[in-house]
Design a protein around this motif. Structure first.
Motif, mmCIF file in Angstrom:
data_model
loop_
_atom_site.group_PDB
_atom_site.id
_atom_site.type_symbol
_atom_site.label_atom_id
_atom_site.label_comp_id
_atom_site.label_asym_id
_atom_site.label_seq_id
_atom_site.Cartn_x
_atom_site.Cartn_y
_atom_site.Cartn_z
ATOM 1 N N MET A 1 14.759 15.681 -52.839
ATOM 2 C CA MET A 1 15.911 14.802 -53.029
ATOM 3 C C MET A 1 16.964 14.995 -51.947
ATOM 4 O O MET A 1 18.007 14.349 -51.973
ATOM 5 C CB MET A 1 16.556 15.051 -54.404
ATOM 6 C CG MET A 1 15.760 14.546 -55.581
ATOM 7 S SD MET A 1 16.709 14.732 -57.120
ATOM 8 C CE MET A 1 15.529 14.069 -58.305
ATOM 9 N N GLY A 2 16.695 15.926 -51.020
ATOM 10 C CA GLY A 2 17.639 16.175 -49.945
ATOM 11 C C GLY A 2 18.718 17.179 -50.282
ATOM 12 O O GLY A 2 19.695 17.320 -49.551
ATOM 13 N N ARG A 3 18.560 17.910 -51.392
ATOM 14 C CA ARG A 3 19.567 18.886 -51.807
ATOM 15 C C ARG A 3 19.290 20.247 -51.191
ATOM 16 O O ARG A 3 18.130 20.647 -51.076
ATOM 17 C CB ARG A 3 19.580 19.014 -53.334
ATOM 18 C CG ARG A 3 19.853 17.713 -54.060
ATOM 19 C CD ARG A 3 19.661 17.837 -55.557
ATOM 20 N NE ARG A 3 18.282 18.144 -55.905
ATOM 21 C CZ ARG A 3 17.843 18.277 -57.162
ATOM 22 N NH1 ARG A 3 18.686 18.133 -58.175
ATOM 23 N NH2 ARG A 3 16.572 18.551 -57.396
ATOM 24 N N ASN A 4 20.346 20.975 -50.836
ATOM 25 C CA ASN A 4 20.162 22.335 -50.344
ATOM 26 C C ASN A 4 20.600 23.337 -51.412
ATOM 27 O O ASN A 4 20.982 22.964 -52.526
ATOM 28 C CB ASN A 4 20.910 22.548 -49.024
ATOM 29 C CG ASN A 4 22.425 22.447 -49.170
ATOM 30 O OD1 ASN A 4 22.948 22.315 -50.275
ATOM 31 N ND2 ASN A 4 23.135 22.503 -48.054
ATOM 32 N N ALA A 5 20.566 24.631 -51.070
ATOM 33 C CA ALA A 5 20.893 25.674 -52.037
ATOM 34 C C ALA A 5 22.331 25.571 -52.527
ATOM 35 O O ALA A 5 22.643 25.972 -53.653
ATOM 36 C CB ALA A 5 20.639 27.048 -51.416
#
Length: 736
Positions: A200-204
């Protein structure tokens, strides 16, 4: 590490080598779970299948030993031929499961037996990821030292990937769980990629902001920002970390993000809302001021109107000083109403010119009248362009003051009709509420005579659950309603319910009788709803308590009403406990509860001296139940089939314990291919047992409700739900 073919190692789950589980096989699983190594040795010596897998999820003895972290049992099972790469139904091997254990020994024993330290289950989880999820530092270090891929992305199933699920890394997992030490190790010792993205293109950083513990969120965020995490990444709804931080309502967290060099302070989410808009909407004055001082644009919506609606004149003044203006929005030519019932009148009102009363557009005319009231009626209107029902009072009216005061105190009560705001002009007070489609009375009138699908009345359960939660939160906020009746319960376009009409509400001063009146009215409403309004509410009010209880269609309703009519001493908190009452359990939840109770070992083994069977014994006055001599009431073919599972004539007996065991065992076998005929006789088990033994659930509930076995009961309903704020009529939103 062994180098034999990986494909040969990936065994699929099988019930057992002979296709049928023996007593010894099940006992072996239990002995491993109990970490009884001597019993494990004995069962293996007696021929128990070391590679037996339980049917439901495919757990083998080695899986269970690996999860518990017992290295001695893992070693014993391996020496007796346990397959190290046997897979559960979700594809997890014992090695992957071992990543969960606090003890690293199972990983050390299993590592030489597997083909790849990065092997994964069907959801893409590796042992390294499991260790990160559960915060197992030592396991994480061991796996890293033996070649685990720190930055491996989780490979999701194909259908999941199509909707952009999957792709997370161990760092994202640890960040979401708030494992601060694990995050620090991954970043500083294992060179985890701080800006890796999932599907989804999310990072930490986005994952970190999903955690509910604000101190953990701040600690993990600080670590990620220290390693230059991208602060302009997007989460669900295209929300930036800054917007998510504002929604956390924590000034320190917002400050931390604003200190980042490349922060885009005016980025918007998918709804076009910025961090400042969110701060104003949430009435967070300090955060809004901080954002403005850091350069946030006030040209992002009608911020002044929002602050005014939130009764925050200081914030509205501050926003004006920083350039915010009240926006003018001309009516759109293609505007369509949300409400179906009131649609045509709303279209006309939207089209015509009316002088505004603050943020309210209204026309006092019969065309727009929703209902009569004791003072000024209820009319359609638009408040800040939102379709509303407007309840009128004379200015200074005690009823109007009560209505507004109670609604303001219950803004967070999601089961109370949404209060948008109020306006005053020329001696009138206009209270603007969510527009719903019907009152409960009108809805039941319109749907009277309709058959309840499968005879389970989900509508009644859901409506009354919402009503109980509304009144509970009302009492906790310090108010009592004093006018609970079908006309004051609103039904929206999705058949959701909310409570309205608070002009008779009063603040609670400690007098239990005011709450008792609400509870008595709730009892009447329970009867009114379950009987589909066939007896008017006014007629019910005239009946004696004894006659009201006698009108209950089932044991659950009867017991619930009894609790409402006779609440005891702690009246203020009385409703909280009742939300866990079997009345609010679905048939599936009731059936699952009976199965879970029947899974107690003392019931399965008929340990008549066991505590639970003693608790379930009927009293002298409890012989007349639907489940007395229950074996004669079950379909004969099904009864015969189930008795065949026992050897030497040890068949089911007419006891409550054996009935619960029967329900549990039938649930385990009913969906097997060999039992198709039995399935055809039973149909849906939850419906079958509810209709066959309608008083069984209440019997079990009454016997076990104050014991340790209440752990098997469903959890109390969540108090949060979407607001009842769309799709048609306000206070008296039925018929005028």
């Amino acid at each position: 590490m062994e180098t034999k073919s990986h494909n040969n190692l990936q065994e699929r789950p099988t019930p057992s080598s002979n296709g049928r589980a023996s007593v010894e096989d099940n006992d072996l699983i239990k002995a491993v779970k109990d970490e009884d190594i001597e019993r494990v040795k004995q069962l293996l010596k007696e021929g128990a299948d070391v590679n037996f897998q339980e049917e439901e999820w495919g757990w083998s003895p080695l899986h269970n030993a690996a999860e518990s972290g017992n290295g001695d049992i893992v070693d014993l099972l391996l020496n007796h031929g346990a397959k190290p790469c046997l897979r559960k139904k979700n594809g997890a091997t014992p090695f992957i499961v071992a990543g969960i254990a606090e003890n690293v020994m199972p990983l050390k024993l299993l590592l030489p037996k597997v083909a790849d330290v990065n092997e994964c289950d069907v959801n893409g989880f590796t042992a390294f990821m499991e260790a990160a999820v559960y915060g197992r530092v030592e396991s994480l270090r061991f796996l890293y030292e033996n070649g685990a891929n720190v930055n491996l992305h989780r490979k999701a199933k194909q259908d999941q990937e199509r909707i952009r699920k999957g792709g997370a890394t161990a760092l994202m997992d640890a960040a979401e769980k708030g494992h601060v030490e694990v995050v620090e190790i991954l970043l500083h010792k294992m060179q985890a990629d701080v800006n890796a993205r999932d599907n989804m293109g999310r990072n930490a950083l986005i994952y970190a902001l999903l955690n509910s513990d604000i101190e953990k969120v701040k600690a993990v965020t600080r670590l990620l920002l220290g390693c230059n995490a991208d602060v302009n990444v997007r989460g669900e709804g295209k929300k930036t970390p800054l917007i998510l931080a504002v929604e956390k309502k924590n000034l320190d967290l917002v400050q931390m993000l604003l200190e980042q060099k490349h922060i885009e302070i005016n980025d918007t989410d998918s709804e076009g809302r910025t961090a400042l808009w969110s701060a104003v909407e949430l009435n967070l004055k300090e955060i809004a001021q901080l954002l403005c001082h850091r350069g946030a644009s006030t040209d992002c919506g009608d911020l002044v109107a929002i602050a005014t609606r939130n009764y925050n004149p200081d914030l509205a003044k501050f926003l004006r000083q920083h350039g915010a203006v009240e926006a003018f929005r001309p009516p759109a030519e293609d505007w369509k109403p949300q409400s179906s019932r009131w649609g045509e009148a709303l279209k006309h009102l939207h089209r015509i010119y009316r002088p505004m009363i603050g943020k309210l557009k209204i026309f006092i005319d019969e065309e727009y009248k929703v209902a009569d009231t004791s003072e000024g009626g209820v009319y359609l209107g638009f408040y800040d362009d939102q379709e509303v029902a407007v309840k009128r009072f004379r200015e200074g009216s005690p009823r109007g003051q009560k209505e507004v005061s109670c609604l303001q105190s219950n803004r967070a009560n999601s089961n109370v009709v949404t209060f948008y705001g109020s306006e005053s002009e020329r001696g009138c007070l206009y209270v603007c509420l969510a527009l719903c489609e019907h009152t409960l009375e009108k809805y039941l009138d319109d749907h009277r005579g309709e058959a309840v699908q499968d005879r389970e009345d989900e509508f009644a359960r859901n409506i009354l659950s919402s009503l109980f939660k509304a009144v509970e939160e009302l009492h906790l906020s310090g108010y009592t309603h004093q006018d609970l009746q079908p006309q004051n319960i609103l039904i929206d376009s999705k058949n959701g319910a909310c409570l309205a009409d608070f002009d008779k509400s009063i603040k609670w001063t400690g007098d239990p009788q005011t709450i008792e009146r609400d509870l008595k009215a709730l009892g009447l409403l329970v009867l009114y709803v379950v009987n589909k309004g066939e007896t008017s509410f006014e007629m019910l009010k005239d009946l004696s308590t004894e006659k009201l209880i006698q009108r209950s269609p089932d044991k659950e309703t009867q017991d619930l009403i009894h609790h409402l009519f006779f609440p005891g001493n702690n009246v203020k908190d009385h409703l909280h406990g009742l939300l866990g009452h079997p009345f609010f359990w679905s048939w599936e939840s009731r059936y699952r509860t009976l199965r879970d109770v029947g899974n107690e070992s003392d019931i399965k083994t008929r340990n008549t001296n066991g505590k639970i069977l003693q608790l379930l014994l009927p009293g002298p006055s409890e012989a007349s139940t639907s489940f007395a001599q229950w074996t004669t009431k079950i379909d004969k073919f099904v009864m015969k089939k189930m008795n065949e599972f026992y050897k030497r004539g040890n068949v089911y007996q007419d006891t409550v314990g054996d009935l619960l065991k029967f329900i549990r065992n039938l649930g385990e076998h009913i969906n097997e291919k060999k039992n198709k005929e039995m399935k055809s006789k039973i149909g849906e088990p939850s419906q079958y047992f509810q209709e066959k033994f309608p008083d069984l659930v209440m019997y079990v509930y009454m016997k076990l409700q104050n014991t340790e076995y209440k752990k098997h009961f469903p959890k109390t309903h969540n108090l949060n739900k979407p607001r009842c704020d769309g799709g048609g009529g306000g206070e008296q939103a039925g018929q005028p």
